[in-house]
Write a protein that holds these residues in place. Structure first.
Motif, PDB file in Angstrom:
ATOM      1  N   THR A 133       0.608  -1.224   0.152  1.00 18.10           N
ATOM      2  CA  THR A 133       0.107   0.117   0.178  1.00 18.10           C
ATOM      3  C   THR A 133       1.111   1.146  -0.058  1.00 18.10           C
ATOM      4  O   THR A 133       0.749   2.314  -0.449  1.00 18.10           O
ATOM      5  CB  THR A 133      -1.113  -0.088   0.780  1.00 18.10           C
ATOM      6  OG1 THR A 133      -1.796  -1.426   1.156  1.00 18.10           O
ATOM      7  CG2 THR A 133      -1.815   0.969   0.798  1.00 18.10           C
ATOM      8  N   THR A 134       2.167   1.245   0.918  1.00 23.62           N
ATOM      9  CA  THR A 134       3.023   2.122   0.632  1.00 23.62           C
ATOM     10  C   THR A 134       4.265   1.872   0.381  1.00 23.62           C
ATOM     11  O   THR A 134       3.928   0.474   0.667  1.00 23.62           O
ATOM     12  CB  THR A 134       3.148   2.705   2.641  1.00 23.62           C
ATOM     13  OG1 THR A 134       3.527   1.935   3.261  1.00 23.62           O
ATOM     14  CG2 THR A 134       1.532   3.715   2.633  1.00 23.62           C
ATOM     15  N   VAL A 135       4.463   2.593   0.119  1.00 22.90           N
ATOM     16  CA  VAL A 135       5.757   1.866  -1.074  1.00 22.90           C
ATOM     17  C   VAL A 135       7.417   1.059   0.261  1.00 22.90           C
ATOM     18  O   VAL A 135       8.187   0.503  -0.023  1.00 22.90           O
ATOM     19  CB  VAL A 135       7.069   2.831  -1.572  1.00 22.90           C
ATOM     20  CG1 VAL A 135       6.000   3.601  -3.129  1.00 22.90           C
ATOM     21  CG2 VAL A 135       6.780   4.256  -1.232  1.00 22.90           C
ATOM     22  N   THR A 136       7.140   1.620   1.523  1.00 24.86           N
ATOM     23  CA  THR A 136       8.092   0.964   2.309  1.00 24.86           C
ATOM     24  C   THR A 136       7.398  -0.021   2.971  1.00 24.86           C
ATOM     25  O   THR A 136       8.275  -0.367   3.908  1.00 24.86           O
ATOM     26  CB  THR A 136       8.090   2.612   3.404  1.00 24.86           C
ATOM     27  OG1 THR A 136       6.650   2.748   3.969  1.00 24.86           O
ATOM     28  CG2 THR A 136       9.070   3.774   2.973  1.00 24.86           C
ATOM     29  N   ASP A 137       6.826  -0.220   2.827  1.00 28.23           N
ATOM     30  CA  ASP A 137       5.669  -1.629   3.282  1.00 28.23           C
ATOM     31  C   ASP A 137       5.558  -2.386   2.613  1.00 28.23           C
ATOM     32  O   ASP A 137       4.714  -2.600   1.932  1.00 28.23           O
ATOM     33  CB  ASP A 137       4.810  -1.094   4.733  1.00 28.23           C
ATOM     34  CG  ASP A 137       4.041  -2.026   5.512  1.00 28.23           C
ATOM     35  OD1 ASP A 137       4.462  -3.026   5.690  1.00 28.23           O
ATOM     36  OD2 ASP A 137       3.035  -1.764   6.232  1.00 28.23           O
ATOM     37  N   GLU A 147      -1.754  -1.962  -6.521  1.00 26.22           N
ATOM     38  CA  GLU A 147       0.071  -0.957  -7.115  1.00 26.22           C
ATOM     39  C   GLU A 147       0.822  -1.855  -7.308  1.00 26.22           C
ATOM     40  O   GLU A 147       2.121  -1.018  -8.535  1.00 26.22           O
ATOM     41  CB  GLU A 147       0.152  -0.714  -5.476  1.00 26.22           C
ATOM     42  CG  GLU A 147      -0.996   0.673  -4.372  1.00 26.22           C
ATOM     43  CD  GLU A 147      -1.553  -0.239  -3.514  1.00 26.22           C
ATOM     44  OE1 GLU A 147      -1.782  -1.273  -3.965  1.00 26.22           O
ATOM     45  OE2 GLU A 147      -2.445   0.101  -3.275  1.00 26.22           O
ATOM     46  N   LYS A 189      -0.946   8.019   0.000  1.00 28.11           N
ATOM     47  CA  LYS A 189      -0.010   7.083  -0.167  1.00 28.11           C
ATOM     48  C   LYS A 189       1.362   7.094  -0.295  1.00 28.11           C
ATOM     49  O   LYS A 189       2.365   6.744   0.337  1.00 28.11           O
ATOM     50  CB  LYS A 189       0.063   6.011  -1.516  1.00 28.11           C
ATOM     51  CG  LYS A 189      -0.929   4.951  -1.963  1.00 28.11           C
ATOM     52  CD  LYS A 189      -1.051   4.154  -2.842  1.00 28.11           C
ATOM     53  CE  LYS A 189      -2.344   3.573  -2.755  1.00 28.11           C
ATOM     54  NZ  LYS A 189      -3.166   3.213  -4.539  1.00 28.11           N
ATOM     55  N   TYR A 196      -3.759  -0.371   8.629  1.00 28.27           N
ATOM     56  CA  TYR A 196      -2.552   1.213   9.873  1.00 28.27           C
ATOM     57  C   TYR A 196      -3.717   1.097  10.851  1.00 28.27           C
ATOM     58  O   TYR A 196      -3.607   2.608  11.332  1.00 28.27           O
ATOM     59  CB  TYR A 196      -2.338   2.553   8.349  1.00 28.27           C
ATOM     60  CG  TYR A 196      -1.147   1.805   7.464  1.00 28.27           C
ATOM     61  CD1 TYR A 196       0.272   1.883   7.914  1.00 28.27           C
ATOM     62  CD2 TYR A 196      -1.762   0.634   6.830  1.00 28.27           C
ATOM     63  CE1 TYR A 196       0.696   2.143   6.719  1.00 28.27           C
ATOM     64  CE2 TYR A 196      -0.278   0.240   5.715  1.00 28.27           C
ATOM     65  CZ  TYR A 196       0.735   1.080   6.019  1.00 28.27           C
ATOM     66  OH  TYR A 196       1.953   1.071   5.331  1.00 28.27           O
TER      67      TYR A 196
END
Lengths: 280, 430
Positions: free
Chosen positions: A40-44, A248, B73, B99
């Motif tokens: 979902t996020t690029v670091t995770d 993504e 994001k 999250y």
């Protein structure tokens, strides 16, 4: 002097190298890694192997957008380069006001793609409204709309490169051909164009890669309407990335494939035109 | 892509620089990524007041309209990620559930006026709604009267159709049309691909006794077609011109008294307030389903606050305290609920109806109309569009509706059905 360079080269190289690593190498490597992940996020990110790539090849819209984009790249390549070349020929004649014309033809290149897209949307829709239709009702309206827009935007830029190429042809060569009795068609195809091959290589490379990578103009002019039928590859990737939850990684995988396609075509084209270049 | 990535990276760097400026204290800090650009100023003012009062730093950042997911994001990938963000419902939650901090038992959960306004992920309370909104067909009372009708005359789709078609027939004589243009530009198409599409989905869910599905059947799509036909054929402009009409066009037509009906919600009050409070009202969107005489307006929410569970313990605590303050403190509640001069600075408030005990009575006539319907025994239509499978699905339906408007044939309607039913299945399977 050389000693100084030997001693202090890191001082000159490192800032650029650092910027290059931060701004290019790291995101690029991360991008490739992410294409094998779900995130979902690029670091995770969670590694999922090739499943993203499998999904890409099941996506019929992506396939359609590939052919649509390829066709667009070819058509825009021809339109832009032919017109730019002719303009360059015209504007290297000894005429009054050539500089003014050069400036005017170059100006559209200074406007951003998004703005251009919206402006041309108004123009096209204004015309199409007379015929009770609109740009986003037909994918081929969108196609030719994009060709016109991109041609309008990029012809000036290519023209400048061609003008530089034309001016670099030594007068002696032209004179020699004249003395040998070449007519103007022969002069164009036997002398001018072969001598211009380096410029042609560059212009073709720029316009074909620009054609494949086109994004802003596509987004603002048609946004892929109708039914994603005028969606080009870059926009398709963007929409995959943000359009569905959990896609993504698939968008990222498409981006990697896209990169390979563009670089493959670009290199092939470079090789093909390079081989026609002549020594002056 | 390269370009996109680098732009993203640069913006992340720039953002983290900004966020890094704030001095970190032991009290923790709040970083709110706000969804509603309309209320950006008000949130920033509230944040300042809170900081002054408690010393806890509150950063409010607002995503550009339509860019929330994109911004979120990028922002969530930073080391200083937002501690307070929002999702739009179950589908949005799917992406962010890892999250979401469990809000069960928190102070703010205790303030909810009904448990229904919590967004649950199994047993976990993942989000809490902070605003309830209502939409329907906003109408101009004065014009309706001029045409010889009253709102009370319209109790079903048949009535609405009769009134609309009569107005169309006398359009030249009256000088106005029935509906504002149902523009399919991206600034306006959500009113139809999302909000209007909610009605067939609502009735189908109701008939099947479910609250979400992976495969919609499209039981009420004929009714959807009826209302869409009515909208596009009785509007200020030709149906073929709808593809390029914008949201502003519709507003201009409505406030310019060129049309009687305008489908939108309570949030549009600011746009239409110039007509005068006594001149505007809201009708339910009747689509011709049996038993719809009792149908009320569409009321619900797609704005849920979520607290970032991956944030620092202190920051989570600070965030929980902040949102609780927002819905309990007198000044804050007034700012959230009030309209004119509700902010301490004298600016207009946010004009929300909030699902918390401290909610104040609204001065927005459209909101009050919604309560009126409920008081008269009508059943509100719930918001089911947060269960739509994806943005792609909405865009597909919108695109098909646009094509149908330009060429009203059965074949084109088939495409709408395909986008609606088949598209739902493919998108839900993703």
């Amino acid at each position: 002097m050389e000693k100084a360079i030997k001693k202090s080269w890191p001082f000159f190289v490192l800032p650029t190298l650092g910027a290059f690593i931060i701004g290019f190498i790291v995101p690029f490597a991360m991008g490739i890694w992410l294409s094998f992940c779900e995130f979902t996020t690029v670091t995770d990110a969670k590694f999922v192997g090739f499943s993203n790539y499998v999904k890409v090849f099941k996506d019929t819209v992506f396939l359609h957008s590939f052919w649509y984009t390829a066709l667009f790249a070819v058509v825009s390549l021809i339109v832009i380069n032919v017109i730019a070349f002719l303009l360059a020929m015209a504007l290297t004649r000894k005429m009054r006001g050539t500089n003014v014309f050069r400036t005017i033809f170059f100006m559209p290149n200074l406007i951003g793609g998004i703005v251009l897209g919206y402006i041309w949307q108004l123009i096209f829709d204004g015309i199409l409204q007379q015929y009770n239709t609109a740009l986003k009702l037909n994918e081929w309206f969108g196609f030719w709309g994009l060709v016109i827009l991109v041609a309008w935007q990029q012809i000036g830029y290519m023209m400048i490169i061609y003008i530089a190429g034309l001016q670099a042809i030594p007068d002696s060569v032209m004179e020699a051909s004249q003395i040998d009795g070449a007519n103007s068609v022969q002069k164009l195809f036997r002398v001018t164009i072969p001598m211009m091959m380096p410029s042609i290589t560059i212009c073709m490379f720029l316009s074909i890669t620009n054609g494949f990578k086109l994004f802003d103009q596509n987004l603002s002019l048609t946004a892929g309407q109708p039914m994603k039928m005028s969606e080009m590859m870059a926009l398709n990737i963007y929409n995959t990335f943000y359009g569905s939850v959990g896609y993504e990684g698939v968008g990222q995988a498409k981006a990697v494939i896209f990169f390979l396609v563009v670089i493959g075509i670009g290199l092939w084209q470079l090789k093909a035109t390079r081989s026609k270049e002549v020594q002056q | 892509m390269k370009k996109l990535l680098s732009v993203l990276l640069v913006s992340i760097m720039a953002l983290s620089l900004l966020a890094g400026c704030g001095a970190k204290e032991d009290k923790g800090s709040v970083y709110y990524l706000n969804f509603k650009p309309e209320q950006d100023k008000q949130w920033k003012e509230l944040a300042e007041i809170y900081t002054e009062k408690t010393g806890v730093e509150v950063i409010v950042e607002t995503a550009a309209s339509g860019q929330y997911e994109t911004t979120l994001k990028a922002a969530m990938a930073k080391s200083d990620a937002p501690t307070l963000f929002q999702v739009n419902g179950p589908v949005g939650l799917e992406a962010w559930k890892d999250y979401c901090y469990d809000l069960k038992g928190s102070d703010i959960a205790g303030q909810l006026s009904s448990e229904d306004f919590a967004l649950m992920d199994g047993d976990k309370m993942a989000g809490i709604a902070y605003v309830i909104e209502t939409y329907g067909i906003i109408y101009n009372k004065e014009l309706l009267q001029k045409a010889g009708y009253k709102a009370e005359d319209i109790k079903s789709f048949a009535d609405l159709k009769k009134v609309a078609e009569d107005i169309t027939k006398r359009k030249a004589e009256l000088g106005f049309a029935a509906f504002t243009s149902a523009g399919m530009d991206s600034s306006s198409d959500w009113r139809f691909k999302t909000h209007l599409a909610n009605l067939p989905i609502y009735y189908e869910y109701k008939a099947d006794g479910i609250g979400a599905t992976d495969a919609i059947k499209g039981t009420y799509l004929n009714e959807y077609r009826q209302i869409w036909d009515l909208y596009i054929n009785n509007a200020t402009c030709e149906p073929t011109a709808l593809a390029t009409k914008t949201g502003n066009d519709a507003v201009a037509e409505f406030t310019g008294k060129q049309a009687v009906f305008y489908q939108n919600g309570t949030w549009a009050y600011g746009d239409v307030a110039d007509l005068g409070d006594e001149n505007i009202g809201m009708l339910p969107i009747y689509i011709g389903v049996e038993g719809e005489e009792n149908q009320g307006l569409c009321t619900g929410t797609e704005n849920y606050w979520c607290v970032n569970g991956k944030a620092d313990e202190k920051d989570i605590k600070a965030t929980l305290d902040f949102i609780n303050w927002c819905v309990t403190d007198e000044v804050a509640v007034k700012a959230m609920c009030g309209t004119e001069k509700a902010m301490p600075s004298g600016e207009a408030g946010m004009g929300f109806v909030i699902p918390f005990k401290a909610c104040l009575e609204s001065t927005n006539p459209l909101v009050n109309q919604a309560s009126e319907y409920v008081a008269n025994g009508a059943t509100s239509v719930s918001w089911n569009f947060p269960t739509m499978p994806s943005e792609d699905w909405k865009n597909g339906v919108g695109s098909a509706l646009t094509l149908y408007a330009a060429e009203q044939t059965d074949a084109k309607w088939e495409d709408v059905v395909k986008a609606f039913v088949d598209g739902w299945k493919t998108e839900a399977a993703k």
